[in-house]
Design a protein around this motif. Sequence first.
Motif, PDB file in Angstrom:
ATOM      1  N   PRO A 403       0.819  -1.217   0.000  1.00  0.00           N
ATOM      2  CA  PRO A 403       0.000   0.000   0.000  1.00  0.00           C
ATOM      3  C   PRO A 403       0.853   1.268   0.000  1.00  0.00           C
ATOM      4  O   PRO A 403       1.782   1.404   0.803  1.00  0.00           O
ATOM      5  N   GLY A 404       0.543   2.149  -0.929  1.00  0.00           N
ATOM      6  CA  GLY A 404       1.245   3.426  -0.997  1.00  0.00           C
ATOM      7  C   GLY A 404       2.534   3.399  -1.786  1.00  0.00           C
ATOM      8  O   GLY A 404       3.159   4.446  -1.970  1.00  0.00           O
ATOM      9  N   GLN A 405       2.928   2.255  -2.283  1.00  0.00           N
ATOM     10  CA  GLN A 405       4.185   2.167  -3.026  1.00  0.00           C
ATOM     11  C   GLN A 405       3.982   2.470  -4.503  1.00  0.00           C
ATOM     12  O   GLN A 405       2.908   2.239  -5.063  1.00  0.00           O
ATOM     13  N   LYS A 406       5.041   2.969  -5.120  1.00  0.00           N
ATOM     14  CA  LYS A 406       5.039   3.266  -6.547  1.00  0.00           C
ATOM     15  C   LYS A 406       5.966   2.276  -7.242  1.00  0.00           C
ATOM     16  O   LYS A 406       7.160   2.234  -6.962  1.00  0.00           O
ATOM     17  N   ILE A 407       5.390   1.486  -8.144  1.00  0.00           N
ATOM     18  CA  ILE A 407       6.139   0.474  -8.878  1.00  0.00           C
ATOM     19  C   ILE A 407       6.169   0.870 -10.347  1.00  0.00           C
ATOM     20  O   ILE A 407       5.121   1.166 -10.944  1.00  0.00           O
ATOM     21  N   ALA A 408       7.350   0.885 -10.923  1.00  0.00           N
ATOM     22  CA  ALA A 408       7.497   1.298 -12.316  1.00  0.00           C
ATOM     23  C   ALA A 408       7.928   0.126 -13.176  1.00  0.00           C
ATOM     24  O   ALA A 408       8.747  -0.706 -12.756  1.00  0.00           O
ATOM     25  N   PHE A 409       7.360   0.072 -14.390  1.00  0.00           N
ATOM     26  CA  PHE A 409       7.736  -0.941 -15.366  1.00  0.00           C
ATOM     27  C   PHE A 409       8.438  -0.258 -16.533  1.00  0.00           C
ATOM     28  O   PHE A 409       7.955   0.732 -17.076  1.00  0.00           O
ATOM     29  N   LEU A 560      -1.502  13.285  -6.452  1.00  0.00           N
ATOM     30  CA  LEU A 560      -2.484  12.245  -6.778  1.00  0.00           C
ATOM     31  C   LEU A 560      -2.017  10.874  -6.308  1.00  0.00           C
ATOM     32  O   LEU A 560      -2.811  10.041  -5.864  1.00  0.00           O
ATOM     33  N   MET A 561      -0.708  10.640  -6.367  1.00  0.00           N
ATOM     34  CA  MET A 561      -0.169   9.329  -6.011  1.00  0.00           C
ATOM     35  C   MET A 561       0.035   9.151  -4.508  1.00  0.00           C
ATOM     36  O   MET A 561       0.232   8.041  -4.036  1.00  0.00           O
ATOM     37  N   THR A 562      -0.032  10.247  -3.759  1.00  0.00           N
ATOM     38  CA  THR A 562       0.206  10.165  -2.319  1.00  0.00           C
ATOM     39  C   THR A 562      -0.794   9.227  -1.657  1.00  0.00           C
ATOM     40  O   THR A 562      -2.011   9.372  -1.809  1.00  0.00           O
ATOM     41  N   GLY A 563      -0.267   8.262  -0.925  1.00  0.00           N
ATOM     42  CA  GLY A 563      -1.112   7.318  -0.202  1.00  0.00           C
ATOM     43  C   GLY A 563      -1.738   6.249  -1.059  1.00  0.00           C
ATOM     44  O   GLY A 563      -2.545   5.452  -0.573  1.00  0.00           O
ATOM     45  N   ARG A 564      -1.396   6.206  -2.334  1.00  0.00           N
ATOM     46  CA  ARG A 564      -1.976   5.216  -3.238  1.00  0.00           C
ATOM     47  C   ARG A 564      -0.907   4.253  -3.734  1.00  0.00           C
ATOM     48  O   ARG A 564       0.259   4.622  -3.871  1.00  0.00           O
ATOM     49  N   THR A 565      -1.352   3.050  -4.055  1.00  0.00           N
ATOM     50  CA  THR A 565      -0.483   2.115  -4.764  1.00  0.00           C
ATOM     51  C   THR A 565      -0.498   2.503  -6.228  1.00  0.00           C
ATOM     52  O   THR A 565      -1.568   2.650  -6.820  1.00  0.00           O
ATOM     53  N   VAL A 566       0.684   2.677  -6.805  1.00  0.00           N
ATOM     54  CA  VAL A 566       0.763   3.187  -8.163  1.00  0.00           C
ATOM     55  C   VAL A 566       1.640   2.286  -9.021  1.00  0.00           C
ATOM     56  O   VAL A 566       2.746   1.901  -8.603  1.00  0.00           O
ATOM     57  N   PHE A 567       1.118   1.944 -10.212  1.00  0.00           N
ATOM     58  CA  PHE A 567       1.906   1.241 -11.222  1.00  0.00           C
ATOM     59  C   PHE A 567       2.140   2.219 -12.372  1.00  0.00           C
ATOM     60  O   PHE A 567       1.182   2.790 -12.910  1.00  0.00           O
ATOM     61  N   VAL A 568       3.385   2.406 -12.713  1.00  0.00           N
ATOM     62  CA  VAL A 568       3.742   3.364 -13.751  1.00  0.00           C
ATOM     63  C   VAL A 568       4.455   2.650 -14.885  1.00  0.00           C
ATOM     64  O   VAL A 568       5.364   1.846 -14.661  1.00  0.00           O
ATOM     65  N   ILE A 569       4.027   2.944 -16.103  1.00  0.00           N
ATOM     66  CA  ILE A 569       4.733   2.477 -17.292  1.00  0.00           C
ATOM     67  C   ILE A 569       5.251   3.718 -18.002  1.00  0.00           C
ATOM     68  O   ILE A 569       4.475   4.614 -18.335  1.00  0.00           O
ATOM     69  N   ALA A 570       6.562   3.793 -18.216  1.00  0.00           N
ATOM     70  CA  ALA A 570       7.110   5.008 -18.799  1.00  0.00           C
ATOM     71  C   ALA A 570       8.386   4.731 -19.571  1.00  0.00           C
ATOM     72  O   ALA A 570       9.183   3.867 -19.206  1.00  0.00           O
TER      73      ALA A 570
END
Length: 617
Positions: A403-409, A560-570
Amino acid sequence: MTKQETKIFKKSTTFVRLMKLVYVRNKLPLILVLIFMVVSTIANVSGLNTLQNVMDEALRMYEVGSTDFSGVIKLLGMMVLFYVINISFTFAHLRLMVHVSQNSLVHLRTSLFDHMMDLPLKYFDSNKHGDIMSRFTNDVDATRQMVSQSLPQLTVSLMLMVGYFIAMVAISWVLGLFTLVFAVILIGITRIISKRTRKYFNAQQKNTGLLNGYIEEMIEGQKVVKVFRHEQEAIEGFGLLNEKVKDSARISMTRSGMLIPISINLGFLGFALTAIFGGMLVLSGYLSVSGLVLYLIFTRQFMGPVNQMSQQLNFVQMALAGASRVFEVMDLEKEVDEGHVTLTYAKYENKELIESDEPTDIWAWNNKGTLIRLKGDVRLDHVDFGYSSDKLVLKDISVFAKPGQKIAFVGSTGAGKTTITNLINRFYEINNGIITFDGIDIKDIKKSALRKSLGIVLQDTHLFQTTVRENIRYGKLDATDEDVIVAAKLANAHEFILKLPNGYDTIITDDGANLSQGQRQLLSIARAAISNPPVLILDEATSSIDTYTEKLIQDGMDRLMTGRTVFVIAHRLSTIKNSKAIILLEDGNIIERGSHNELIDLKGTYYELFTGSFELE
């Protein structure tokens, strides 16, 4: 359409299935239509049958030298009455059939649209949108002529044929059998020709769908066509498809058109032979002159409905071809959803999590009465997936996001980045492994609940032809105007929206053609923000935005990403430096993982990408 109706319809032929659909929605009107048709048919036959009485009365007056026309006038009055009844009831059943046909078409379109909304994403990915649209327009409309005109005309023609034949047999059963032979021959020829032309009508509807798909594709890609000077090739491609439509239509209409001259000429032949044979019966004393005259009139009238049936069969064939394409879609399996876990608002009462009837800031999974707070813990455990059974796109993928982590692909095109996000949304089902959300297998979560918990910003934005306000509100339909403004400010879209001609009430045209690519992307981000999702997926969300605009939205994205689980593709590695973990994919495999600093220290592929010594394909 109910499941029971669908199950019954699938076992029937296209014609029977279409008739069931019409009947289910219009039982009472159709019963009235049949009654009106029977009454008008009886009146028609009775009016014509009265003609013999008029002739017999006129002959009687001639033989006795009478000048009393009261009997003739009375009979003529009866004829007028019969035809007035015929006209009145014919008008009534035609008016009712207009209601039946339109009601049936509305139901058919609604059933098709409802079913299409439940189809898996794979269907839309593998079919041209223009061809799909053709099923709603050309194919559905093809049934309109059949339901509103052809079927009533065929029914009336059949009733008239039966009525005329009964009247003809009553005059002379010998001549009746003679006429019946011609009718059987004509019906046999009609069936043979209709059967052989059916495939050409099917080809005509199919080719029309392909043509519409091509037109839609060329219209959407006009900029590309013009930039690469592809106009002539586009015209040639259109010409080829247009020729196919023309050829299939020409063959189908030519072959089915043979029915009309055949039926007309057989009718004339039958009339001539009947006149010769009837004349012999008159000379033999088996038939009166008035009886022969009336029989010959009935013969001409009898062939009229036969000719009309032949003409209407063309429309029936085309309608059945269109209906078969509609039912082809309606027979596709809907998206399977066996989940039972739902999503609900929750609150704490005496330190216990309970369901809330009012919206709150807390969401919870409802697993058969047990509430589990939605935190955003998403895990993929040894996941294999392939769009086809013989080729895997993802191989043994294991990723977790707390929870709350930002994961990037990160990875080259076709590495499987977007596929992972599609699997989290359950747009496709995995081959092996398991994906869990807060410890719950996502297969156990209802898809509507799962997708409600996920916010997604796609690389290819899609905006609807309505106001800016309504496009943002699409993320949360019950959002207030204030909520819309807050979401726009969060995405840093508020300032440019105010500069539009009508601000938030500006109409967006042609999927955002009156906005820049960056502005369209900002609205897409605002739409995701207003839904306030616990988990956010950003699929190349800033790939189409210039550097200046990217800086404008970066702080909004961070909020917007604060406190959220985020998956990022970039592809822009500068946007994912602060990710908790960066997953580097290649050919469906994870080849590197770690934080930005860890991967830099590793001095592997990510290091080469970041330093510019290696570029993604």
